[in-house]
Design a protein around this motif. Structure first.
Motif, PDB file in Angstrom:
ATOM      1  N   LEU A  89       0.805  -1.218   0.000  1.00 54.24           N
ATOM      2  CA  LEU A  89       0.000   0.000   0.000  1.00 54.24           C
ATOM      3  C   LEU A  89       0.841   1.272   0.000  1.00 54.24           C
ATOM      4  O   LEU A  89       0.308   2.367  -0.225  1.00 54.24           O
ATOM      5  N   ALA A  90       2.135   1.144   0.252  1.00 52.99           N
ATOM      6  CA  ALA A  90       2.994   2.322   0.371  1.00 52.99           C
ATOM      7  C   ALA A  90       3.003   3.206  -0.876  1.00 52.99           C
ATOM      8  O   ALA A  90       2.960   4.438  -0.748  1.00 52.99           O
ATOM      9  N   PRO A  91       3.081   2.646  -2.104  1.00 49.30           N
ATOM     10  CA  PRO A  91       3.084   3.533  -3.271  1.00 49.30           C
ATOM     11  C   PRO A  91       1.846   4.433  -3.347  1.00 49.30           C
ATOM     12  O   PRO A  91       1.954   5.619  -3.678  1.00 49.30           O
ATOM     13  N   VAL A  92       0.683   3.875  -3.040  1.00 53.92           N
ATOM     14  CA  VAL A  92      -0.543   4.677  -3.067  1.00 53.92           C
ATOM     15  C   VAL A  92      -0.485   5.749  -1.987  1.00 53.92           C
ATOM     16  O   VAL A  92      -0.849   6.916  -2.218  1.00 53.92           O
ATOM     17  N   ALA A  93      -0.013   5.392  -0.792  1.00 53.46           N
ATOM     18  CA  ALA A  93       0.098   6.373   0.289  1.00 53.46           C
ATOM     19  C   ALA A  93       1.079   7.475  -0.080  1.00 53.46           C
ATOM     20  O   ALA A  93       0.838   8.652   0.197  1.00 53.46           O
ATOM     21  N   ALA A  94       2.189   7.108  -0.722  1.00 56.92           N
ATOM     22  CA  ALA A  94       3.195   8.099  -1.089  1.00 56.92           C
ATOM     23  C   ALA A  94       2.658   9.065  -2.139  1.00 56.92           C
ATOM     24  O   ALA A  94       2.867  10.282  -2.053  1.00 56.92           O
ATOM     25  N   ALA A 102      -7.467   7.440  -0.801  1.00 56.24           N
ATOM     26  CA  ALA A 102      -6.691   6.829  -1.875  1.00 56.24           C
ATOM     27  C   ALA A 102      -6.331   5.384  -1.528  1.00 56.24           C
ATOM     28  O   ALA A 102      -6.369   4.495  -2.388  1.00 56.24           O
ATOM     29  N   VAL A 103      -5.986   5.139  -0.271  1.00 58.55           N
ATOM     30  CA  VAL A 103      -5.615   3.781   0.144  1.00 58.55           C
ATOM     31  C   VAL A 103      -6.818   2.846   0.068  1.00 58.55           C
ATOM     32  O   VAL A 103      -6.714   1.719  -0.430  1.00 58.55           O
ATOM     33  N   PHE A 150     -12.930  -0.589   3.313  1.00 61.01           N
ATOM     34  CA  PHE A 150     -12.237   0.069   4.407  1.00 61.01           C
ATOM     35  C   PHE A 150     -10.819  -0.485   4.523  1.00 61.01           C
ATOM     36  O   PHE A 150     -10.491  -1.537   3.967  1.00 61.01           O
ATOM     37  N   VAL A 151      -9.987   0.266   5.218  1.00 62.62           N
ATOM     38  CA  VAL A 151      -8.572  -0.086   5.353  1.00 62.62           C
ATOM     39  C   VAL A 151      -8.423  -1.147   6.441  1.00 62.62           C
ATOM     40  O   VAL A 151      -8.740  -0.896   7.604  1.00 62.62           O
ATOM     41  N   TRP A 152      -7.946  -2.318   6.054  1.00 66.13           N
ATOM     42  CA  TRP A 152      -7.699  -3.397   7.023  1.00 66.13           C
ATOM     43  C   TRP A 152      -6.897  -4.482   6.314  1.00 66.13           C
ATOM     44  O   TRP A 152      -7.163  -4.804   5.152  1.00 66.13           O
ATOM     45  N   ASN A 153      -5.958  -5.060   7.014  1.00 65.28           N
ATOM     46  CA  ASN A 153      -5.056  -6.019   6.366  1.00 65.28           C
ATOM     47  C   ASN A 153      -5.759  -7.239   5.763  1.00 65.28           C
ATOM     48  O   ASN A 153      -5.358  -7.691   4.678  1.00 65.28           O
ATOM     49  N   PRO A 154      -6.825  -7.813   6.374  1.00 65.93           N
ATOM     50  CA  PRO A 154      -7.438  -8.986   5.723  1.00 65.93           C
ATOM     51  C   PRO A 154      -8.151  -8.657   4.416  1.00 65.93           C
ATOM     52  O   PRO A 154      -8.514  -9.574   3.678  1.00 65.93           O
ATOM     53  N   ASN A 155      -8.361  -7.366   4.132  1.00 63.64           N
ATOM     54  CA  ASN A 155      -9.188  -7.012   2.980  1.00 63.64           C
ATOM     55  C   ASN A 155      -8.496  -7.176   1.637  1.00 63.64           C
ATOM     56  O   ASN A 155      -9.128  -6.994   0.593  1.00 63.64           O
ATOM     57  N   LEU A 156      -7.213  -7.501   1.639  1.00 61.88           N
ATOM     58  CA  LEU A 156      -6.519  -7.797   0.382  1.00 61.88           C
ATOM     59  C   LEU A 156      -6.436  -9.294   0.113  1.00 61.88           C
ATOM     60  O   LEU A 156      -5.958  -9.723  -0.947  1.00 61.88           O
ATOM     61  N   ILE A 157      -6.907 -10.093   1.056  1.00 61.63           N
ATOM     62  CA  ILE A 157      -6.703 -11.542   0.975  1.00 61.63           C
ATOM     63  C   ILE A 157      -7.488 -12.186  -0.163  1.00 61.63           C
ATOM     64  O   ILE A 157      -6.993 -13.115  -0.805  1.00 61.63           O
ATOM     65  N   ALA A 158      -8.714 -11.723  -0.425  1.00 57.66           N
ATOM     66  CA  ALA A 158      -9.520 -12.371  -1.464  1.00 57.66           C
ATOM     67  C   ALA A 158      -8.809 -12.337  -2.814  1.00 57.66           C
ATOM     68  O   ALA A 158      -8.848 -13.310  -3.571  1.00 57.66           O
ATOM     69  N   LEU A 159      -8.138 -11.220  -3.115  1.00 61.14           N
ATOM     70  CA  LEU A 159      -7.409 -11.131  -4.381  1.00 61.14           C
ATOM     71  C   LEU A 159      -6.178 -12.020  -4.367  1.00 61.14           C
ATOM     72  O   LEU A 159      -5.956 -12.804  -5.301  1.00 61.14           O
TER      73      LEU A 159
END
Length: 526
Positions: A89-94, A102-103, A150-159
């Motif tokens: 997620l860092a590139p989007v935050a930067a 944006a995140v 929403f921002v949360w670490n498990p939310n990228l798991i499905a992909l």
């Protein structure tokens, strides 16, 4: 010759028409998936301690150069998830100046991409109808939408898990060993986004070893095993930041993990058979019908339908479909058992405290299985029924329509119950106005919960945070969570905050108290 050429041309034209219709259907499904995720995105996602913490870490990473070696703290022990979550997620935050919108938009885009991956795998197993049905159900799934907003670490798991499963299946069916590298890289992301994602290592390793075994002795088997070793190296390399942390901290994460495994951390947990039944029900129904306590009858029916589909396709499907269904059944059985053993919290449902996301790495399996069931019904022609009455298609359409209607009815609201990040930012602005820009100490109640939900917007708006006991801090700000009052032992809105303020030292008076949301009370002491 002329008739043969005409027949071939007609067949090619028909195939082209079907391909165009399928492409159009996919584009419509992806359009719907994007629309229901991006509409009202600023206010739709919840904003609490985890979201504030993650954004503070990302802000420190991209603006201050503080490289995270660990991921977010887990809720099942005193250790952390993987740092790769932040790095992704860092590139989007930067690029956005650490803008939470944006995140979360990047996470929503990942949710749309997961729909496409599910389509790809279901279509590869059972054809276009299966692909469109699986993708369509995921596109409108209330659970999948919530995971994307929403921002949360498990939310990228499905992909990530969807890619891992699809790549493994691609390796199995095409014989191209390089797909195992893709599967391993995606599995590394899954494990970093949530430690429970490591459960997926066993099903992936199982099908890889089965692939190597069926190749026989020779170069083909060596290629698979080498690809597996390369994939394992990728997974290991992804944990180099953790190794750096461990070498500098006396292996604190390892010790915390060992303590968690060795200690009965939940003595009040239900017996294992009960936990297994509850976890199975949640895993099988969550993607299709949402929180199990919301509509328990629908959850039971959905879970039964998934199991019946797997049994049916194992017995009556073609070779490829039967192989996929067998792998899926084994994956679900292993995963549910492992989760019931290592995460007893999944046996309890606490509204407002989501943890179905912890097993979101299994969502693609459930959606693809549903697609297989719809496709099988679409082809089904029961003997007593005349051809003019396609009973299977009627049942398939009715089932899909029922699931779509149910999910539309329980879609996340346009504004989250806590108002999302905009509400937290408004609360932060009110706090800064009350303290006049002076230094402050920020704390949360219960004591085990941080107040980063307001710490991040305060920092972003120019606040001057200080540590507890810092003599330069003129104000104490306390965020009290009403949902967790049983843990606090006192009510928010006065008693709980006054006791906490008194415990931190004498304060002259209460400056202001207000509701930041229906759940959180903000108290400001001087």
């Amino acid at each position: 010759m002329t008739e043969g050429r005409q027949e071939r041309d007609s067949a090619a034209e028909g195939a082209g028409r079907r391909d165009r219709l399928e492409l159009l259907g996919l584009l419509v499904v992806l359009g719907v998936a994007a629309a229901v995720r991006f509409v009202d995105l600023p206010t739709r996602g919840t904003w609490d301690a985890d979201q504030g913490h993650d954004m503070l870490v990302l802000r420190a990473f991209v603006q201050d150069g503080v490289v995270p070696l660990l991921g977010p703290p887990t809720s099942i022990g005193a250790f952390h998830h993987g740092a790769l979550y932040y790095w992704l997620l860092a590139p989007v935050a930067a690029l956005s100046g650490s803008d939470p919108l944006a995140v979360v938009a990047a996470i929503a885009a990942a949710g749309v991409a997961a729909v496409a991956v599910v389509w790809w795998q279901a279509r590869a197993i059972a054809g276009p109808v299966a692909g469109l049905a699986a993708a369509g159900l995921m596109a409108v799934s209330a659970s999948a939408i919530e995971e994307s907003t929403f921002v949360w670490n498990p939310n990228l798991i499905a992909l990530s898990s969807g890619i891992a499963l699809a790549a493994a299946w691609r390796a199995w069916t095409t014989g191209h060993a390089r797909w195992w590298i893709v599967a391993a890289a995606a599995q590394a992301v899954t494990m970093h986004c949530h430690v429970l994602g490591s459960v997926m290592l066993v099903p992936l390793a199982g099908i890889l070893l089965a692939d190597a075994r069926r190749r026989g002795a020779g170069p083909d088997r060596r290629r698979v095993l080498l690809a597996g070793a390369g994939g394992l190296a990728i997974v290991a390399a992804s944990y180099v930041p953790l190794l750096v942390h461990e070498l500098g901290s006396g292996f604190s994460e390892t010790r915390a993990l060992v303590d968690f495994v060795a200690t009965d951390s939940d003595a009040d947990a239900p017996p294992l058979p009960v936990r297994l039944a509850v976890v199975c029900l949640r895993v099988l129904s969550w993607p299709l019908t949402g929180l199990v306590t919301g509509r328990p009858a629908a959850a039971v029916l959905a879970a039964a339908a998934v199991l019946a589909t797997l049994a049916w396709r194992i017995r009556a499907g073609g070779r490829r479909e039967a192989e996929a269904a067998t792998w899926f059944a084994a994956t679900l059985a292993w995963s549910a058992t492992a989760l019931a053993v290592v995460s007893s919290s999944l046996a309890r449902v606490v509204p407002g405290l989501p943890n179905d996301h912890y097993h979101a790495f299994l969502d693609p399996v459930v959606f693809v299985t549903a697609g297989l069931g719809v496709a099988a019904l679409w082809r089904w022609r029961p003997a007593p029924w005349p051809a003019s009455m396609p009973a299977g298609r009627i049942v398939a359409l009715a089932g899909v329509a029922a699931l779509v209607a149910l999910n539309v009815a329980i879609w996340p609201p346009r504004v989250a119950p806590d108002g999302g990040y905009p509400a937290a930012e408004r609360a932060a602005a009110r706090i800064l106005q009350a303290i006049g820009g002076e230094a402050y100490v920020l704390g949360g109640l219960p004591m085990t919960k941080n107040a980063d939900a307001y710490g991040f917007p305060l920092r972003r708006l120019g606040g001057r945070p200080a540590n507890a006991g810092d003599s330069t801090a003129a104000y104490l700000v306390i965020a009290c969570d009403r949902l967790l009052e049983p843990m606090i032992g006192a009510s928010c809105g006065g008693p709980a905050e006054d006791a906490r303020a008194a415990g931190l030292g004498e304060r002259e008076f209460l400056v202001e108290r207000f509701d930041a949301s229906a759940r959180t009370v903000i108290s400001i002491y001087r």
